[in-house]
Design an enzyme around this catalytic site. Structure first.
Site, PDB file in Angstrom:
ATOM      1  NE  ARG A  90     -25.229   8.196  44.463  1.00  0.00           N
ATOM      2  CZ  ARG A  90     -25.351   7.155  45.283  1.00  0.00           C
ATOM      3  NH1 ARG A  90     -26.478   6.453  45.304  1.00  0.00           N
ATOM      4  NH2 ARG A  90     -24.357   6.784  46.073  1.00  0.00           N
ATOM      5  CB  SER A 117     -21.737   4.448  43.402  1.00  0.00           C
ATOM      6  OG  SER A 117     -23.078   4.201  43.008  1.00  0.00           O
ATOM      7  CE  LYS A 165     -32.234   1.717  49.116  1.00  0.00           C
ATOM      8  NZ  LYS A 165     -31.825   0.566  49.947  1.00  0.00           N
ATOM      9  CG  ASP A 166     -31.443   6.763  47.292  1.00  0.00           C
ATOM     10  OD1 ASP A 166     -31.597   6.137  48.353  1.00  0.00           O
ATOM     11  OD2 ASP A 166     -30.482   6.584  46.524  1.00  0.00           O
ATOM     12  CB  THR A 214     -27.475  -1.969  58.561  1.00  0.00           C
ATOM     13  OG1 THR A 214     -28.408  -1.236  57.734  1.00  0.00           O
ATOM     14  CG2 THR A 214     -27.893  -1.809  60.011  1.00  0.00           C
ATOM     15  NE  ARG A 251     -35.757  -0.299  55.236  1.00  0.00           N
ATOM     16  CZ  ARG A 251     -35.206  -1.448  54.924  1.00  0.00           C
ATOM     17  NH1 ARG A 251     -35.720  -2.586  55.380  1.00  0.00           N
ATOM     18  NH2 ARG A 251     -34.128  -1.503  54.168  1.00  0.00           N
ATOM     19  NE  ARG A 252     -31.325  -2.826  54.420  1.00  0.00           N
ATOM     20  CZ  ARG A 252     -30.724  -2.242  53.411  1.00  0.00           C
ATOM     21  NH1 ARG A 252     -29.670  -1.462  53.619  1.00  0.00           N
ATOM     22  NH2 ARG A 252     -31.160  -2.398  52.175  1.00  0.00           N
ATOM     23  NE  ARG A 269     -23.075   6.532  54.061  1.00  0.00           N
ATOM     24  CZ  ARG A 269     -22.793   7.792  53.752  1.00  0.00           C
ATOM     25  NH1 ARG A 269     -22.734   8.704  54.691  1.00  0.00           N
ATOM     26  NH2 ARG A 269     -22.563   8.137  52.504  1.00  0.00           N
ATOM     27  N   GLY A 270     -20.550   3.422  52.991  1.00  0.00           N
ATOM     28  CA  GLY A 270     -19.636   3.003  51.940  1.00  0.00           C
ATOM     29  C   GLY A 270     -20.363   2.298  50.816  1.00  0.00           C
ATOM     30  CB  VAL A 296     -21.891  -2.873  46.911  1.00  0.00           C
ATOM     31  CG1 VAL A 296     -21.955  -4.393  47.026  1.00  0.00           C
ATOM     32  CG2 VAL A 296     -23.299  -2.300  46.776  1.00  0.00           C
ATOM     33  CB  THR A 352     -16.770  -0.035  51.252  1.00  0.00           C
ATOM     34  OG1 THR A 352     -15.964   0.673  50.292  1.00  0.00           O
ATOM     35  CG2 THR A 352     -16.332   0.358  52.657  1.00  0.00           C
ATOM     36  NE  ARG A 353     -23.063   0.350  52.586  1.00  0.00           N
ATOM     37  CZ  ARG A 353     -24.190   0.923  52.983  1.00  0.00           C
ATOM     38  NH1 ARG A 353     -25.154   0.208  53.500  1.00  0.00           N
ATOM     39  NH2 ARG A 353     -24.357   2.228  52.856  1.00  0.00           N
ATOM     40  CB  CYS A 399     -36.318   8.108  52.229  1.00  0.00           C
ATOM     41  SG  CYS A 399     -35.191   9.481  51.996  1.00  0.00           S
TER      42      CYS A 399
END
Length: 353
Positions: free
Chosen positions: A11, A13, A81-82, A125, A129-130, A147-148, A150, A152-153, A241
């Site tokens: 990807r 990113s 995890k994806d 988040t 799950r979180r 969303r976004g 790292v 951006t967050r 997931c």
């Protein structure tokens, strides 16, 4: 190995390319030429719609897999995890390299920890799950969808839009950003996503065997056992997931040598209740251990907390190469020998008392 260059799909990113470069550098260290090929996924194109609405974090995977199938790339690197647990017969995870710290991390204003955030503080988040586990802490926090990438967050905190965000520590570590972490969250408070912190290197099952052999040299047996157990929990629960489910497996020293310690949580999406259970078994039986723990969770009421969970008898096998395949329905899965007692009572508080 042939002299041709290995084309590694990634990807675009910053985190994905950093992870893929890490894999590429290790392959280069083994004497292989590697070229990164950037692939845009649906999850990258749409950064505003919640992941659950897009179909879960599997939206980050499909474009990379298609690039493998059409021969555009020879291997693809995913955040493990994806990866959906539903098997893809034509693909195989040839390597799961050594895992980063799988825990979640808090990045909060003024260096605050979770316990120090005042009631009403806003925490961002994009993970159900979180969200569920944060709500279950009972701290009076206001959890907001986020969303976004790292940056951006993190910018939502530095810009004052949010008081804190929760991210995977592994991603921050790979980007060299651990300095922004104000607290690494104890798994007693928040169990990570199954496979969090691990990478999966996927190849065509029927592709050039020299490619698979080259990738397989990066595999870490302990990491594979741990994530196999964690993902088996998801597979047996028939959960995606993005479900409000956390799991963490660790290799620990037992009386007779290495043991695999596995714990998992199923939480109500609104954080009103949660169920935690744990088992210990042989690392060689990682798949069976994870499925046994999932069945224990179901027996103790997990489906009442998360009604979308499926019937375990029809659950698909995990897609991690090298893990034992699931036996046909009705054949039974051997339980781990002398599993450990349940260590956490139902609906126990998430906080470390």
């Amino acid at each position: 190995m042939s002299e041709r260059t290995l084309r590694l799909g990634t990807r675009r990113s910053a985190l994905a390319t950093t992870q893929s470069t890490w894999v590429a550098d290790r392959l280069r260290g083994l004497g292989h030429d590697v070229e990164l090929v950037e692939i845009t996924t649906e999850g990258d194109r749409d950064r505003t719609t919640p992941l659950a609405s897009l179909g879960g974090t599997g939206v980050f995977v499909s474009a990379l897999r298609e690039a493998l199938r059409v021969g555009r790339v020879d291997l693809a690197v995913h955040s493990l995890k994806d990866l959906p647990t539903t098997p893809e017969d034509d693909l195989v995870v040839a390597a799961i390299p050594s895992r980063e710290d799988p825990r979640d991390a808090l990045v909060a204003r003024d260096g605050l920890t979770l316990g120090e955030l005042p009631a009403g503080s806003t925490v961002g988040t994009g993970s159900p799950r979180r969200r569920a586990q944060l709500e279950a802490l009972g701290l009076g926090l206001e959890v907001r969808d986020l969303r976004g990438n790292v940056d951006t967050r993190l910018g939502k905190v530095t810009g004052g839009d949010l008081d804190a965000v929760v991210l995977a520590r592994a991603g921050l570590a790979r980007l060299g950003r651990t300095d922004v972490i104000t607290e690494v969250i104890d798994p007693l408070q928040m169990l990570p996503a199954p496979g969090q912190g691990a990478l999966a290197v996927e190849v065509l099952a029927s592709g050039d065997p020299t490619v698979r052999d080259a990738v397989a040299a990066l595999d870490d047996a302990d990491t594979r056992a741990c994530v196999t157990a964690e993902r088996a929990v998801l597979a047996e629960l028939e959960a995606g997931c993005s479900a409000p489910i956390g799991a963490l497996a660790e290799i620990v020293l037992g009386e007779d040598g290495d043991e695999l310690s596995l714990r998992a949580v199923v939480a109500a999406t609104d954080g009103s209740a949660d169920l935690r259970r744990s088992l210990t078994g042989d690392p060689a039986d990682a798949e069976a251990l994870g499925r046994s723990l999932a069945r224990l969770l179901l027996e103790d009421g997990a489906a009442d907390l998360a009604p979308d969970l499926g019937t375990p008898a029809g659950a698909p096998a995990t897609t991690v190469a090298g893990a034992p395949a699931r036996q046909p329905s009705g054949a039974g899965i051997p339980a781990p020998t002398e599993p450990a007692a349940q260590t956490v009572p139902p609906n126990a508080p998430e906080r470390d008392q």
